[in-house]
Each structure stands twice: as C-alpha cells, then as structure tokens.
Enzyme design. Structure first.
Site, PDB file in Angstrom:
ATOM      1  NE  ARG A   1      -2.029  -1.602   3.586  1.00 49.67           N
ATOM      2  CZ  ARG A   1      -2.460  -1.710   4.829  1.00 49.67           C
ATOM      3  NH1 ARG A   1      -3.675  -1.282   5.147  1.00 49.67           N
ATOM      4  NH2 ARG A   1      -1.695  -2.239   5.766  1.00 49.67           N
TER       5      ARG A   1
ATOM      6  CE  LYS B   1       0.619  -1.717   9.618  1.00 45.65           C
ATOM      7  NZ  LYS B   1      -0.593  -1.963  10.449  1.00 45.65           N
TER       8      LYS B   1
ATOM      9  CE1 TYR C   1      -5.756   2.813  10.057  1.00 45.90           C
ATOM     10  CE2 TYR C   1      -4.587   2.333   8.030  1.00 45.90           C
ATOM     11  CZ  TYR C   1      -5.763   2.547   8.703  1.00 45.90           C
ATOM     12  OH  TYR C   1      -6.958   2.493   8.025  1.00 45.90           O
TER      13      TYR C   1
ATOM     14  CG  HIS D   1      -2.382  -0.085  15.269  1.00 46.10           C
ATOM     15  ND1 HIS D   1      -3.722  -0.183  15.594  1.00 46.10           N
ATOM     16  CD2 HIS D   1      -2.322  -0.074  13.905  1.00 46.10           C
ATOM     17  CE1 HIS D   1      -4.439  -0.255  14.474  1.00 46.10           C
ATOM     18  NE2 HIS D   1      -3.622  -0.189  13.452  1.00 46.10           N
TER      19      HIS D   1
ATOM     20  CD  GLU E   1      -4.039   3.789  15.257  1.00 48.89           C
ATOM     21  OE1 GLU E   1      -3.157   3.798  16.137  1.00 48.89           O
ATOM     22  OE2 GLU E   1      -3.822   4.082  14.062  1.00 48.89           O
TER      23      GLU E   1
ATOM     24  CG  ASP F   1      -3.492  -4.087  14.071  1.00 50.80           C
ATOM     25  OD1 ASP F   1      -4.308  -4.465  14.927  1.00 50.80           O
ATOM     26  OD2 ASP F   1      -3.821  -3.497  13.022  1.00 50.80           O
TER      27      ASP F   1
END
Length: 359
Positions: free
Chosen positions: A15, A73, A92, A94, A116, A267
C-alpha cells in the site's frame, strides 16, 4: 505544505500513503508532494502516474524530510532516525502494541496523528475501510489455510449437500467481525458470532436473522464455541488500547487438529493468547496442532483496493492538515482525537493509560 510519501518497508506491504489522484488534489491546491521513487508500484501506481499528478520523485530520506509525512503503516525501527522534531506524521500507529515506537516518537518530538484514533460520532472513519477489508480477508485466508495442502483440516467451509459445513467462530461484532460473518455466510459456513454488547447483538440479529448464532461473550460460551471451531477469527478492538485476551492457550489446545486461527486484532496485541505477529512472506505457524495466522497488515495483500479505499477516507483530513497544519485540530474535533504525541508528550488518553510511566 511540503508533504512526503515514503515507500512502505514492512514485509510485503504494497500500500502507499497517497494515491496519484490524492496527490493531484493536493498539488492543485498549491502544496508540494514528494513521493519516494517506486512507492506506489506495488499498488499498481507507476512513477509516471505520480509525476503526471504533480509529484516530485525523491529518495526515502528526502520524502522523510518534509514538514508532513503521510504513510500507511507505523514507522519501523530502521525509520526512527528519520523522525524529526515538530514534523507532522499521519499514519496508522497502534501505539498500545509498541512501547518502542511510542518512546521514539516522544524522544524525537514528532507530532503523531494516528488514523485509528480519529473519531467522529463515535465512529472511526479512517479505520473503517481497512477493517472492512481485513474482515473479509480473514475468511478468505482462513479458507485457504484450512486446505490440507496448506496444513489445515481439509475442510470446505461451505460443505456440500450431505456433508456438514465448516464451523466459523468470530470474536467481536464490530466492523471486522460483521464483515467476516458476511463472508463466511456467503461461503455457506455455520457461523457463531460472540460479542459483549447486547445492543450490538440485537443489531446483528436484525442484520443476519437466523443465519448466524449470536452469543453473549462470557468464558463458558467462548470455551464451548472455540472447542468446535474449524476457523476462529479474532476481531476485538478497544480503540487505542491493547486488545483483551479472550482465548487462553489451554482453550486453543482443545481446538480440532488442523483448525485455523486468524487474529485480526494482532496489531493491537491480539485477543488470542497463542497468536504472535507474522508476515505476508511467512503468514502462519503451528502451535498445539492449530494453524495461526497473525499478519498485522492484512489489507496489504490487496494493495490497490486498500490504497484507494484508505485514500477515500484520509484525503479530506490530509487536505485540512496541509492547509492549516496543527490548526486543523482546533477546527476538526474528529481529527483532534487522532493526536497521540505532540511536543515530546504522550497525549491520547487510551495510550497514556497503557503506558502511564511515559506520561
């Protein structure tokens, strides 16, 4: 705004943070976008596509030197040295699952906004598209690894007339769990979905009717369902926090040999005790006779679809940040909820609760 788009370096992550159409929307508003060479190739976007959209092709270092960096990511350890003071990072994160990354962002003074945790009307619009994809892929991958040649039980989830269908158990009735249930039903499997929210279970009954067995989440129901599962899907998310462990190691040991576990929550730490992160190149391992799939970036398997879906949701926020910088957080409450780290301080309440000693 000077915007950088590095190439993702996570294992087989294809991605890309901005698609060419998103780059065009930014350059038409006067922003300068620098995209690392070949950043979009894995998603089917050529370097020429980006140049035609108005982007400049640069090295990884140059992409990371921009005032705002847009990724997919979280930064990996080899990228920590790129992080800069007051640089705006939008991706993202996390953080609850990575103390190391949290400490790096605080130390570097990077301003980190996590996709997120952006929240609007109690919904997470930037998590939703990837949750939909991950939920659907969880059944697709589960069905594959149930094949005998892949090490599984040799079960066809849909069965055939005269043969029982496979048993699919889904933990969590949010977006991921709902999409997983839809896919499993479509294949003809017998689906059990477990959730702790009675209101949500009522909503799911209206959606699925008698096609899904809906159970309240407690130890007895989980233990009974897991022991019969051919495919167990973990789909529990507590935004900003580490996922609770719902299935113990001993419960996994009572699953049928050759059964498959797919933990989409990996994740955020995972909701099944025996699950650990894997990768697209080595997606599974076997423990207690059960196949475990713990790829934390599942949507990376369908990068074209995933990039376009993600950009449909992120672009409005990217445009606001590009125009106003951090001032966008003062005018957009949803975007403000996404702020995790700023000025060497951990600020998101859920992440602060996970790492109180870093506050």
């Amino acid at each position: 705004m000077q915007i950088g788009v590095p190439k993702e370096i996570k294992n087989l992550e294809f991605r890309v943070g901005l698609s060419p159409s998103s780059v065009r929307a930014l350059t038409e508003q006067g922003h300068q976008v620098r995209v690392e060479t070949d950043a979009g190739v894995g998603a089917g976007f050529s370097n020429a596509d980006y140049q035609q959209a108005g982007a400049h092709l640069v090295t990884a270092s140059e992409a990371w030197q921009q005032a705002m960096v847009v990724k997919v990511k979280e930064p990996l350890p080899q990228e920590y040295d790129y992080l800069q003071k007051q640089q705006l990072l939008f991706t993202y994160l996390h953080l609850a699952a990575s103390r190391e990354l949290t400490e790096a962002l605080i130390h570097r003074g990077t301003t980190a906004i996590a996709y997120e945790t952006v929240e609007k009307n109690q919904q997470r619009p930037l998590l939703t598209p990837m949750s939909i994809i991950a939920g659907r892929l969880s059944v697709q991958f589960g069905a594959r690894f149930l094949e005998k040649q892949q090490g599984g039980r040799g079960i066809l989830l849909g069965g055939i007339p005269g043969v029982s269908p496979g048993q699919v158990v889904v933990l969590g009735g949010g977006i991921v769990g709902t999409e997983a249930a839809k896919m499993a039903i479509g294949l003809g499997a017998h689906v059990t979905l477990i959730d702790i929210n009675l209101d949500r279970l009522n909503q799911l009954e209206e959606l699925f009717g008698s096609r899904v067995t809906l159970l309240y989440s407690n130890s007895a129901n989980i233990e009974r369902a897991v022991s019969q599962a051919d495919l167990l899907i973990g789909a529990v998310l507590v935004p900003g926090r580490r996922s609770p462990t719902l299935v113990s190691r001993s419960q996994v040991q009572h699953m049928p040999p050759g059964a498959v576990i797919v933990d989409v929550a990996v994740d955020q730490g995972g909701c099944i005790e025996t699950v650990r992160p894997t990768s697209h190149s080595e997606p599974i391992y076997v423990e207690s006779g059960v196949l475990h799939y713990g790829v934390p970036n599942m949507p990376g398997a369908v990068p074209r679809t995933a990039t376009e879906a993600l950009n449909n949701s992120t672009l409005p926020y990217v445009l606001k940040l590009a125009k106003m910088g951090l001032g966008a957080l003062d005018t957009d409450a949803a975007l403000a909820e996404g702020l995790n780290v700023v000025n060497h301080q951990l600020v998101h309440p859920a992440v602060k609760a996970t790492f109180p000693d870093l506050v």
